[in-house]
Design an enzyme around this catalytic site. Structure first.
Site, short mmCIF file in Angstrom:
data_model
loop_
_atom_site.label_atom_id
_atom_site.label_comp_id
_atom_site.label_asym_id
_atom_site.label_seq_id
_atom_site.Cartn_x
_atom_site.Cartn_y
_atom_site.Cartn_z
N PRO A 45 -6.42 -6.56 -43.78
CA PRO A 45 -6.33 -5.10 -43.92
C PRO A 45 -7.21 -4.58 -45.04
CG PRO A 45 -4.27 -6.14 -44.59
CD PRO A 45 -5.16 -7.22 -44.09
N GLU A 46 -7.79 -3.41 -44.84
CA GLU A 46 -8.59 -2.76 -45.88
C GLU A 46 -7.83 -1.51 -46.35
OE1 GLU A 46 -12.71 -2.33 -44.62
OE2 GLU A 46 -12.55 -4.11 -43.38
#
Ligand code: ZN
Length: 288
Positions: A2-3
């Protein structure tokens, strides 16, 4: 992995679900997860405390308790947070497990927070790189000392980006944008997308980026991150929202994950290459 938009989406959903809940019991299956504290000290510190808010810094989730104690969660490669509002009814956030359906706790469950109203939050992590730390002050957390600017705040200005490029004029632009000590939370997806929007090739040398390109890149980073947060992030096989829904940014992707498909601007096939070890998507016509 995830960013920023994915972790921000998770933060918003957790804030809604956890705010006001009191921790009745903490169970730690993997003591390594809560280092440097022992499982006992970790549990005692959280016991009986109420959650006031959930914040985020870079890709770190920060659960704030009523007496200024913090629970910091980093999902790393495979971490997931699973909220159980009522026994047996699960909602998953972060990385879903292969197979979908899960029993809790299971062999991947590293710890659980059980709340006084019967709900629970589980932290599962297949590869064990994720961590959950308790701190009595955010100044105690080494991770926070080395993270860079939040790209969605006013502090990330066009001038700041110029300054970063000027500091490392010989570095390629893509790895520079991925450097978490400069800009926090930008990863492979959003760097590829921002460089496409700014029409800059990922392997360009930072010192050769013009002032106009710098301005476009700065605007692109902000616009794309903001839109992705609005859409609930980008879902791929390794990320789901905390209610199990897919993130809504996928249809907005112009290059990432589209190798061989026609460019949405010029119709030429999107190319995939490797830039300093990272899979990289770009359009050789639109990006110079
Ligand atoms: Zn193109």
């Amino acid at each position: 992995v995830p960013e920023l938009p994915e972790v921000e989406t998770l933060r918003r959903e957790l804030a809604q679900k956890l705010k006001g809940k009191t921790i009745a019991r903490v169970k730690v299956w993997a003591p390594k997860t809560v280092r440097p504290l022992t499982a006992r000290v970790f549990g005692n510190r959280l016991h009986g405390k109420k959650i006031t808010t959930v914040e985020r810094r870079a890709k770190l989730l920060i659960i704030k308790l009523e007496d200024e104690t913090y629970v910091l969660i980093h999902l790393k490669m495979t971490g997931q947070l699973i909220f159980e509002p009522i026994k047996g009814k699960l909602v998953i956030g972060g990385h879903p497990q292969p197979g979908g359906e899960i029993d809790l706790p299971n062999k991947f469950t590293r710890l659980a927070l059980y709340f006084t109203d019967g709900s629970a939050l589980y932290f599962n992590d297949m590869r064990r790189f994720g961590w959950v730390r308790s701190r009595q002050s955010l100044d105690e957390e080494p991770f926070l000392k080395k993270v860079g600017l939040e790209p969605l705040t006013d502090r990330f200005t066009e001038k700041k980006l110029t300054e970063f490029l000027g500091r490392y004029p010989k570095r390629k632009i893509k790895p520079l944008l991925l450097d978490q000590s400069l800009i926090a939370g930008l990863g492979n997806i959003y760097v590829d997308e921002a460089l496409f929007e700014a029409r800059i090739r990922p392997e360009r040398i930072s010192g050769e980026i013009t002032k106009i390109e710098n301005g476009k890149l700065h605007k692109a980073i902000k616009r794309i991150l903001k839109l992705s947060v609005q859409k609930g992030g980008t879902s791929f096989r390794d990320y789901k929202r905390s209610d199990g829904r897919a993130g809504g940014f996928v249809p907005h992707l112009k290059v990432y994950g589209r190798a061989g498909e026609p460019c949405k601007k010029c119709r030429r096939a999107i190319e995939k290459t490797t830039v300093v070890g990272r899979g990289t998507h770009f359009c050789s016509d639109c990006q110079k």
